[in-house]
Design a protein around this motif. Structure first.
Motif, PDB file in Angstrom:
ATOM      1  N   LYS A 146       0.861  -1.177   0.000  1.00 54.05           N
ATOM      2  CA  LYS A 146       0.000   0.000   0.000  1.00 54.05           C
ATOM      3  C   LYS A 146       0.892   1.220   0.000  1.00 54.05           C
ATOM      4  N   GLU A 147       0.978   1.907  -1.143  1.00 51.47           N
ATOM      5  CA  GLU A 147       1.920   3.013  -1.297  1.00 51.47           C
ATOM      6  C   GLU A 147       1.603   4.163  -0.346  1.00 51.47           C
ATOM      7  N   ARG A 148       0.364   4.594  -0.307  1.00 53.83           N
ATOM      8  CA  ARG A 148      -0.032   5.704   0.556  1.00 53.83           C
ATOM      9  C   ARG A 148      -0.709   5.190   1.827  1.00 53.83           C
ATOM     10  N   MET A 149      -0.317   5.758   2.948  1.00 54.87           N
ATOM     11  CA  MET A 149      -0.985   5.408   4.194  1.00 54.87           C
ATOM     12  C   MET A 149      -2.458   5.798   4.098  1.00 54.87           C
ATOM     13  N   THR A 150      -3.337   4.865   4.466  1.00 60.18           N
ATOM     14  CA  THR A 150      -4.774   5.070   4.285  1.00 60.18           C
ATOM     15  C   THR A 150      -5.552   4.563   5.490  1.00 60.18           C
ATOM     16  N   PHE A 151      -6.546   5.353   5.899  1.00 58.90           N
ATOM     17  CA  PHE A 151      -7.504   4.913   6.906  1.00 58.90           C
ATOM     18  C   PHE A 151      -8.800   4.514   6.220  1.00 58.90           C
ATOM     19  N   MET A 152      -9.452   3.489   6.748  1.00 67.81           N
ATOM     20  CA  MET A 152     -10.772   3.081   6.288  1.00 67.81           C
ATOM     21  C   MET A 152     -11.661   2.864   7.504  1.00 67.81           C
ATOM     22  N   ILE A 153     -12.946   3.123   7.340  1.00 71.85           N
ATOM     23  CA  ILE A 153     -13.917   2.892   8.413  1.00 71.85           C
ATOM     24  C   ILE A 153     -15.069   2.080   7.833  1.00 71.85           C
ATOM     25  N   ASP A 154     -15.350   0.951   8.444  1.00 76.00           N
ATOM     26  CA  ASP A 154     -16.466   0.103   8.014  1.00 76.00           C
ATOM     27  C   ASP A 154     -17.535   0.076   9.101  1.00 76.00           C
ATOM     28  N   ALA A 155     -18.784   0.344   8.704  1.00 74.27           N
ATOM     29  CA  ALA A 155     -19.909   0.223   9.632  1.00 74.27           C
ATOM     30  C   ALA A 155     -20.336  -1.236   9.663  1.00 74.27           C
ATOM     31  N   LEU A 156     -19.944  -1.965  10.697  1.00 71.55           N
ATOM     32  CA  LEU A 156     -20.241  -3.396  10.782  1.00 71.55           C
ATOM     33  C   LEU A 156     -21.696  -3.633  11.161  1.00 71.55           C
ATOM     34  N   THR A 157     -22.194  -2.847  12.111  1.00 72.53           N
ATOM     35  CA  THR A 157     -23.594  -2.919  12.544  1.00 72.53           C
ATOM     36  C   THR A 157     -24.018  -1.505  12.924  1.00 72.53           C
ATOM     37  N   ASP A 158     -25.242  -1.358  13.412  1.00 74.43           N
ATOM     38  CA  ASP A 158     -25.687  -0.060  13.901  1.00 74.43           C
ATOM     39  C   ASP A 158     -24.923   0.363  15.153  1.00 74.43           C
ATOM     40  N   SER A 159     -24.239  -0.594  15.789  1.00 75.16           N
ATOM     41  CA  SER A 159     -23.568  -0.289  17.061  1.00 75.16           C
ATOM     42  C   SER A 159     -22.047  -0.448  17.017  1.00 75.16           C
ATOM     43  N   THR A 160     -21.510  -0.941  15.913  1.00 72.71           N
ATOM     44  CA  THR A 160     -20.065  -1.202  15.843  1.00 72.71           C
ATOM     45  C   THR A 160     -19.497  -0.778  14.494  1.00 72.71           C
ATOM     46  N   ALA A 161     -18.362  -0.094  14.548  1.00 73.51           N
ATOM     47  CA  ALA A 161     -17.611   0.254  13.344  1.00 73.51           C
ATOM     48  C   ALA A 161     -16.168  -0.200  13.527  1.00 73.51           C
ATOM     49  N   LYS A 162     -15.508  -0.476  12.422  1.00 73.27           N
ATOM     50  CA  LYS A 162     -14.103  -0.899  12.483  1.00 73.27           C
ATOM     51  C   LYS A 162     -13.237   0.123  11.763  1.00 73.27           C
ATOM     52  N   VAL A 163     -12.222   0.615  12.465  1.00 70.93           N
ATOM     53  CA  VAL A 163     -11.241   1.535  11.885  1.00 70.93           C
ATOM     54  C   VAL A 163     -10.011   0.724  11.488  1.00 70.93           C
ATOM     55  N   THR A 164      -9.575   0.889  10.243  1.00 69.42           N
ATOM     56  CA  THR A 164      -8.416   0.138   9.741  1.00 69.42           C
ATOM     57  C   THR A 164      -7.381   1.105   9.171  1.00 69.42           C
ATOM     58  N   LEU A 165      -6.122   0.869   9.520  1.00 68.89           N
ATOM     59  CA  LEU A 165      -4.995   1.634   8.985  1.00 68.89           C
ATOM     60  C   LEU A 165      -4.132   0.697   8.151  1.00 68.89           C
TER      61      LEU A 165
END
Length: 291
Positions: A146-165
């Motif tokens: 992954k050339e550029r550092m990137t953040f992603m956020i996934d809404a897993l449910t109405d109560s939980t999200a996952k932040v990924t770097l």
């Protein structure tokens, strides 16, 4: 003249490499461009603002980014993360607001830090005493660079999200949790205190409660208030759902049938979106009554 132009161009490029951009000269690409990502899950919005450095053929981990040292998790300003409601991150309750997102990369594990001083350059003024959350995660190696550092956020449910770097061939992630049911209940309670309530809002509140196995008595009361306010297929449909959940299938069938009769007469876009659900509910309630 050509030598002078080349000298000037070299000077501009050199300055832009040091500063990220030229304040008084021509616009040039920033070595670590600004980036942002946001995601709403349930009633909570997460937003991350950061600068995105590139690999550029360098050895990143243990070199450009030292191991076992506090890192700004990007470039330039410290990366910041904000939450629109109170959340839980890494097992720690965190109040809504904006925080600096620091990390301490390690070979086997990383430490993730949320710090209350959200506006700071790099990690030069980092103070551990201002940490509001600190927890460890396990890095994962990936096959693709992954050339550029990137953040992603996934809404897993109405109560939980996952932040990924992701950067280079390393990926880390952590969950952010919100008590969405409590937030919705508060919103509904606040709404119920408002004198300008609408029949549809009462029905929506009742529908949420019955769908999420919350207080059926409240759901029944709200559905009844909506029914008393206006003759509409939707509030009859919701009332039938509540009665079905309460085990009163005789009354549930009555309201579900009323819903279909009113809806068939209106035959509008709103009803057509629910028509199959109304018919399915009638079939379910009728089947239970036979037993």
């Amino acid at each position: 003249m050509k030598n002078l132009k080349a000298l000037l161009l070299g000077t501009i490029i050199g300055l832009s490499s040091l500063n990220g951009y030229s304040q008084n000269g021509p616009s040039l690409p920033a070595p670590s461009p600004a980036a942002s990502v946001s995601q709403t899950f349930g009633l909570t919005k997460i937003e991350i603002n950061y600068s995105s450095p590139g690999v550029k053929g360098r050895q990143i981990w243990g070199n450009v980014v030292p191991y076992d040292s506090v890192w700004r998790t990007g470039a330039n300003q410290a990366t910041n993360i904000s939450f629109s409601t109170d959340v839980t991150v890494g097992g720690t309750k965190v109040k809504k607001g904006k925080y600096a997102l620091f990390t301490i990369p390690g070979r086997a594990s990383w430490t993730v830090i949320l710090n209350s001083d959200a506006e700071q350059f790099g990690a030069f003024d980092y103070k551990k005493s201002l940490d509001v959350a600190c927890f460890t995660v396990t890095p994962q190696m990936t096959d693709n660079l992954k050339e550029r550092m990137t953040f992603m956020i996934d809404a897993l449910t109405d109560s939980t999200a996952k932040v990924t770097l992701c950067w280079e061939k390393v990926k880390i992630g952590f969950d952010v949790m919100a008590d969405t049911k409590a937030l919705v209940k508060k919103s509904i309670d606040d709404f119920a205190d408002n004198t300008q309530n609408l029949w549809r809002s009462y029905s929506n509140a009742a529908n949420y409660y019955v769908d999420n196995n919350l207080d059926l008595k409240k759901a029944h009361d709200w559905a009844q208030m909506s029914v008393n306010m206006k003759e509409h297929f939707y509030n009859r449909y919701v009332m039938a759902k509540v009665l079905h959940a309460e085990g009163n299938n005789k009354e549930a069938l009555k309201y579900a049938t009323e819903s279909k009769t009113i809806g068939d007469k209106a035959n509008d876009e709103f009803y057509n979106a629910y028509k199959d659900r109304v018919s399915k509910l009638i079939a379910e309630v009728s089947e239970v009554k036979k037993k």
